[in-house]
Design an enzyme around this catalytic site. Structure first.
Site, short mmCIF file in Angstrom:
data_model
loop_
_atom_site.label_atom_id
_atom_site.label_comp_id
_atom_site.label_asym_id
_atom_site.label_seq_id
_atom_site.Cartn_x
_atom_site.Cartn_y
_atom_site.Cartn_z
N HIS A 9 -29.71 31.45 21.08
CA HIS A 9 -29.15 32.80 21.00
C HIS A 9 -28.38 33.02 19.70
O HIS A 9 -27.99 32.07 19.01
CB HIS A 9 -28.23 33.07 22.20
CG HIS A 9 -27.02 32.16 22.24
ND1 HIS A 9 -25.92 32.35 21.43
CD2 HIS A 9 -26.77 31.07 22.98
CE1 HIS A 9 -25.03 31.41 21.68
NE2 HIS A 9 -25.52 30.61 22.62
N GLU A 87 -27.09 27.60 30.02
CA GLU A 87 -26.46 26.51 29.29
C GLU A 87 -25.85 25.48 30.24
O GLU A 87 -25.57 25.78 31.40
CB GLU A 87 -25.39 27.08 28.35
CG GLU A 87 -24.65 26.05 27.48
CD GLU A 87 -25.57 25.28 26.53
OE1 GLU A 87 -26.41 24.50 27.03
OE2 GLU A 87 -25.41 25.44 25.30
#
Length: 212
Positions: A9, A87
């Site tokens: 990201h 994550e």
């Protein structure tokens, strides 16, 4: 052969302030993070992806949206969101400032085989790799000749990539950390269990000033 394009990201507020940003916390993309994602999208704009798999965390979903807005082949594109691509969870450390002198932080970065997050309720490296690998393997089976875009997170991607490439656990963080919106390309021949890395942590397309 399945070709995977793994993208981290864009840069976020918590990245800038050097705080733990794991699977249970989010912060907005910075303007530079948005620009990074747009540039990544332009770089990948002529690739006709068969499938896009994105973490269910906002920073990854926003990054994917900016990338796909630049793509020239969106007709009949399949897009899925996966909790398994979130994550690694840092437990009580989520949002805390990163202490680089901390033993477990050092193990996470350099010796993941020794990392033990139990004292602060974090997720283990084994659990992270198991859940993410299961998703990638299923996608590979479903798209044996496809081009697949994966948008996720730094720790998840570096450990996943190295694990898929067949490296031993102590080297799962080798070559990291991955830069924001870096692109790593892996190929999976269906007759082989190990993935081949053809491009790693590529940000050559970026023209933004990291200090902007």
């Amino acid at each position: 052969m399945t070709t995977f394009y793994f993208v981290r990201h864009g840069k976020t507020e918590l990245n800038l302030s050097l705080r733990f940003q794991g699977g249970e916390i989010d912060s907005p993309l910075l303007p530079i993070g948005v620009e990074q994602a747009i540039q990544a999208g332009r770089y990948l704009s002529d690739i006709a992806f068969d499938m896009v798999a994105v973490s269910t965390q906002k920073r990854a979903m926003d990054t994917a949206n900016y990338i796909l807005k630049e793509n020239n082949h969106l007709d009949s594109l399949t897009l899925h969101y996966y909790d398994s691509l979130r994550e690694i969870k840092f437990g009580e450390r989520e949002g805390m400032e990163i202490d680089h002198t901390d033993e477990q932080t050092s193990y996470l970065r350099n010796r993941p085989d020794l990392y033990d997050p139990s004292v602060f309720g974090g997720e283990t490296i084994d659990d992270l790799v198991t859940r993410s690998t299961k998703t990638i393997e299923k996608i590979s089976e479903d798209y044996p000749d496809g081009k697949v875009l994966i948008v996720a997170h730094g720790v998840l991607l570096i450990t996943l990539i190295n694990a898929l490439a067949g490296k031993e656990k102590s080297k799962w963080r080798e070559g990291g950390p991955l830069a924001n919106t870096s692109i790593s390309i892996l190929e999976k021949n269906q007759e082989q269990s190990v993935y081949t890395i053809t491009s790693f942590n590529d940000v050559s397309y970026q023209s933004t000033n990291e200090e902007a």
